[in-house]
Design an enzyme around this catalytic site. Structure first.
Site, PDB file in Angstrom:
ATOM      1  N   GLU A   1       0.828  -1.222   0.000  1.00  0.00           N
ATOM      2  CA  GLU A   1       0.000   0.000   0.000  1.00  0.00           C
ATOM      3  C   GLU A   1       0.861   1.270   0.000  1.00  0.00           C
ATOM      4  O   GLU A   1       1.782   1.394   0.814  1.00  0.00           O
ATOM      5  CB  GLU A   1      -0.911  -0.016   1.240  1.00  0.00           C
ATOM      6  CG  GLU A   1      -1.923   1.117   1.253  1.00  0.00           C
ATOM      7  CD  GLU A   1      -2.916   1.019   2.421  1.00  0.00           C
ATOM      8  OE1 GLU A   1      -3.186  -0.111   2.909  1.00  0.00           O
ATOM      9  OE2 GLU A   1      -3.417   2.072   2.832  1.00  0.00           O
TER      10      GLU A   1
ATOM     11  N   LYS B   1      -7.335  -1.083  11.626  1.00  0.00           N
ATOM     12  CA  LYS B   1      -6.736  -1.462  10.327  1.00  0.00           C
ATOM     13  C   LYS B   1      -5.525  -0.577  10.042  1.00  0.00           C
ATOM     14  O   LYS B   1      -4.478  -1.043   9.580  1.00  0.00           O
ATOM     15  CB  LYS B   1      -7.773  -1.350   9.206  1.00  0.00           C
ATOM     16  CG  LYS B   1      -7.335  -1.933   7.867  1.00  0.00           C
ATOM     17  CD  LYS B   1      -6.541  -0.992   6.988  1.00  0.00           C
ATOM     18  CE  LYS B   1      -6.175  -1.640   5.666  1.00  0.00           C
ATOM     19  NZ  LYS B   1      -5.321  -0.796   4.818  1.00  0.00           N
TER      20      LYS B   1
ATOM     21  N   ASP C   1       4.672 -14.408  11.338  1.00  0.00           N
ATOM     22  CA  ASP C   1       3.341 -14.898  10.955  1.00  0.00           C
ATOM     23  C   ASP C   1       2.317 -13.782  11.188  1.00  0.00           C
ATOM     24  O   ASP C   1       1.866 -13.568  12.305  1.00  0.00           O
ATOM     25  CB  ASP C   1       3.042 -16.135  11.822  1.00  0.00           C
ATOM     26  CG  ASP C   1       1.676 -16.740  11.546  1.00  0.00           C
ATOM     27  OD1 ASP C   1       0.846 -16.099  10.885  1.00  0.00           O
ATOM     28  OD2 ASP C   1       1.444 -17.874  12.013  1.00  0.00           O
TER      29      ASP C   1
ATOM     30  N   HIS D   1      -2.350  10.573  -0.686  1.00  0.00           N
ATOM     31  CA  HIS D   1      -2.312   9.391  -1.553  1.00  0.00           C
ATOM     32  C   HIS D   1      -2.145   9.761  -3.022  1.00  0.00           C
ATOM     33  O   HIS D   1      -1.787   8.922  -3.836  1.00  0.00           O
ATOM     34  CB  HIS D   1      -3.625   8.604  -1.423  1.00  0.00           C
ATOM     35  CG  HIS D   1      -3.693   7.761  -0.192  1.00  0.00           C
ATOM     36  ND1 HIS D   1      -4.852   7.193   0.251  1.00  0.00           N
ATOM     37  CD2 HIS D   1      -2.746   7.385   0.689  1.00  0.00           C
ATOM     38  CE1 HIS D   1      -4.618   6.518   1.365  1.00  0.00           C
ATOM     39  NE2 HIS D   1      -3.344   6.622   1.641  1.00  0.00           N
TER      40      HIS D   1
END
Ligand code: MEV
Length: 414
Positions: free
Chosen positions: A82, A254, A270, A367
């Site tokens: 991202e 998130k 992991d 972004h």
């Protein structure tokens, strides 16, 4: 003294960045070459790691700059697809200088669960009476772990229904992620537990809700460093939104995991275990944000994160994947706890960056550049054309494939 503050790092050519990181971390020529090869996982290692291998799925590895954690200057490798995540973490770390972040961890204790069906009524007392034998049997499975001060330390019994008990074996796994050690011990003591409880052991497996293996990090952002007291107030309100609303809390967390996972992946750990643990931990009293933000008495912003982090620096991909080995060398961590402390700080920084952007200019502004570059690239732009097409689309406020193609045609005609 080494500093993770490297002005203009983002503008440097890749080779120059690698040279700087190499100097910072004392990488070998071979490791530098490995980074620059963009192809670090050899066929034979990939084929050994999983089944039915046909190729490699690669992710970019970026370096977050500016971090000071417990007084140490640290460059942080982050593997993520991202855009803006690495830049946001670096920027958040820059604003936290010169104090930086403080972090600590509990002992690295993991839980192994043994499910017991139809136990006798006095099973709980019997387990307590035989605790020492059970722990000794568990510890006989991993002499090396015990010799390093780890091993099975305690047992807990939880009654889930009249027909079902669960025994937790608490294992200090030291510098490992711990699944192997814990699962081996859980399987090893299950037959003895059956004998003691008169029941039948069914599942014997680690719990990813690692409540005994918590990393905590804190930071204070001076109000002047982040745009004034108004920004502090807005970030606190943004946090309150997440603490009152599960829909927002999911996105808030998130954003934290953007930073957490990127370091977890870069170090070959992991990330599904980390994700499962983090979200289950966030849900223990109704789903909540993993961070907290408040204004302190000086009007500065205080932030804190608390997150279970079962990461290792030995075993698994951490010691097999060449990039994971290089990432750990760059981080220069001596223990798994130290790695967990760093990861918690990155999560906190990432959350700060997201909340600050969201509460001020919005997330899209940051972004735009990389997004426009991606669109330009997909439209067929090459080399310098990419920047020219992206810049024009941003100026026009139209970042679309059709427009990218038109601009590309125009500049090629000139
Ligand atoms: C995007 O990957 C992450 C954010 O949505 C996190 C947040 O909203 O806090 C920006």
């Amino acid at each position: 003294m080494k500093s993770s503050r490297i002005p203009g790092f983002y503008k440097m050519p890749i080779r120059e960045r690698v040279r700087i990181v190499s100097e910072f971390a004392g990488l070998s020529e071979e490791e530098e070459k490995m980074l620059l090869s963009f192809n670090a996982l050899p066929e034979n290692i990939a084929d050994m790691m999983i089944e039915n291998v046909v190729g490699c799925m690669q992710l970019p590895l970026g370096i977050a700059t500016n971090f000071i954690i417990n007084g140490r200057e640290i460059l942080i490798p982050m593997a993520i697809e991202e855009t803006s995540v690495v830049a946001a973490a670096s920027n958040a770390a820059k604003m936290a200088r010169p104090e930086g972040f403080k972090a600590k961890t509990t002992e690295p204790v993991m839980i192994g669960q043994i499910q017991i069906l139809n136990p006798l009524p006095d099973a709980e007392e019997k387990i307590e009476e035989n605790k020492e034998d059970l722990l000794n049997l568990a510890n006989a499975q991993d002499k090396v772990l015990v010799s390093f001060g780890g091993g099975a330390k305690d047992l807990e019994v939880r009654k889930l229904s009249d027909e079902m008990l669960v025994v937790h074996i608490l294992v200090d796994v030291r510098d490992a992620m711990g699944a192997n050690a814990v699962n081996t011990m859980a399987e090893a003591i299950a037959p003895l537990l059956e004998k003691i409880t008169g029941g039948k052991a069914l599942l014997r497996i680690i719990s990813n809700l690692a409540v005994h293996r918590i990393a905590e990090a804190e930071v204070v952002y001076k109000k002047e460093a982040i745009g004034g007291e108004e920004v502090v107030d807005k970030i606190v309100k943004a946090y309150e939104f997440a603490s009152l609303d599960i829909f927002r809390a999911a996105t808030h967390n998130k954003g934290i995991m953007n930073g957490v996972d990127a370091v977890v992946i870069a170090t070959g750990n992991d990330w599904r275990a980390i994700e499962a643990g983090a979200h289950a931990y966030a849900s223990m009293n109704g789903y909540k944000p993993l961070t907290q933000w408040k204004k302190n008495e000086n009007g500065d912003l205080y932030g804190k994160i608390e997150i279970p982090l079962a990461v290792g620096i030995i075993g698994g991909a951490t010691k097999v994947h060449p990039m994971a080995k290089i990432s750990l060398k760059i981080l220069n961590v001596k223990t798994a706890n130290e790695l967990a402390e760093i990861i918690a700080c990155v999560g906190l920084a990432q959350n700060f960056a997201a909340l600050r952007a969201l509460a001020t200019k919005g997330i899209q502004a940051g972004h735009m550049k990389l997004h426009a570059q991606n669109i330009a690239f997909m439209a067929g732009a090459k080399g310098e054309e990419i920047d020219v097409v992206a810049k024009k689309m941003i100026e026009e406020g139209k970042i679309r494939m059709d427009r990218a193609k038109e601009i590309l045609d125009e500049i090629r005609k000139k």
